[in-house]
Design an enzyme around this catalytic site. Structure first.
Site, PDB file in Angstrom:
ATOM      1  CB  SER A 128      -5.107 -15.848 -27.915  1.00 40.97           C
ATOM      2  OG  SER A 128      -3.884 -15.306 -28.363  1.00 40.97           O
ATOM      3  CE  LYS A 165      -5.685 -12.750 -30.496  1.00 42.16           C
ATOM      4  NZ  LYS A 165      -4.607 -12.472 -29.532  1.00 42.16           N
TER       5      LYS A 165
END
EC number: 3.4.21.88
Length: 205
Positions: A128, A165
Site C-alpha cells: 500500500s 499510511k
C-alpha cells in the site's frame, strides 16, 4: 597504562566485545551472567563497575544495553543501539511490551536523532505504500508518539491491526492515505496513532 584486569573481568570484557562484533549491540546483564557462569546480577554489576572504573567500558545507567567499549587510551569505539523489532501490535497493550518484541536490530547511535527508548521497528506487510518507497517486507523505523501532522507517514491502529499510511486530519474524519494509486484511502472518525515513520531498513536479495 590501564589497570590490569582479573580473569573474570577479562572474560566479561571479551564477551561484551564478541557480542558487539557478532550482533552489533552489547549484551544485557543477564546474558553476561549466563555466559560467564554468574547467577547473581549484583555480582555482574560489580564487575562492570570495576571495568568502568579501570577505563575499559562506559555505561549509561538510564538505558538498557548502553555499554561502550573503550581501548586503553579511552578512545571510544563506534556505539550501536539495539532497537526492538515489534511483531503483532494489539489494542490495549503497550507497543514495547516484552511479549511483543520479536528481535532487536542494531543501528549506529549517530544515525538516531530521537530518544532511542521511543524507537521501534515494524515489518511492513503489503504494497500500500510502494509509491513512497516502502515495500512489502521492509522494516520501518518508528518514533513512538500519539500525534501526527498532516502528510506524516504513521503507524495507526485500525480494528486491532497496525497499518502504515499517510495521515490527514480533515473536517470530521481522519484519512489514512495509501501511497498506491490502485488503493482507496481508509476513512475513519478517529484512530490511534502509534508512531511516526522516521526511517527504513531493507534486506536485499
Amino acid at each position: 597504562m590501564p589497570e590490569p584486569l582479573t580473569e573474570r573481568q577479562r572474560q566479561i570484557l571479551q564477551f561484551i566485545k564478541d557480542e558487539i562484533r557478532t550482533k552489533g549491540y552489547p549484551p544485557s546483564v543477564r546474558e553476561i551472567g549466563e555466559a560467564i557462569g554468574l547467577s547473581s546480577s549484583s555480582t555482574v554489576h560489580g564487575h562492570m563497575t570495576r571495568l568502568e572504573e579501570k577505563g575499559y567500558i562506559r555505561r549509561d545507567p538510564t538505558k538498557p544495553r548502553a555499554i561502550e567499549v573503550l581501548d586503553g587510551s579511552h578512545t571510544q569505539l563506534k556505539r550501536t543501539i539495539a532497537v526492538p523489532v515489534v511483531g503483532r501490535v494489539t489494542a490495549g497493550q503497550p507497543i514495547l511490551a516484552q511479549e511483543s518484541i520479536e528481535d532487536h536490530f542494531p543501528l549506529p547511535a549517530d544515525f538516531v536523532r530521537a530518544d532511542e527508548s521511543e524507537l521501534f521497528f515494524l515489518t511492513v506487510q503489503g504494497d500500500s505504500m510502494i509509491e513512497a518507497g516502502i515495500l512489502d517486507g521492509d522494516y520501518v523505523l518508528v518514533h513512538r508518539q500519539q500525534h501526527a501532522n498532516n502528510g506524516d507517514i504513521v503507524v495507526a491502529l485500525i480494528e486491532d491491526e497496525a497499518t502504515v499510511k499517510r495521515f490527514f486530519k480533515e473536517q470530521d474524519h481522519i484519512r489514512l492515505q495509501p501511497e498506491n494509486r490502485f488503493m482507496d484511502p481508509i476513512i475513519v472518525p478517529d484512530c490511534q496513532i502509534l508512531g511516526k515513520v522516521v526511517g527504513l531498513v531493507r534486506r536485499m536479495g
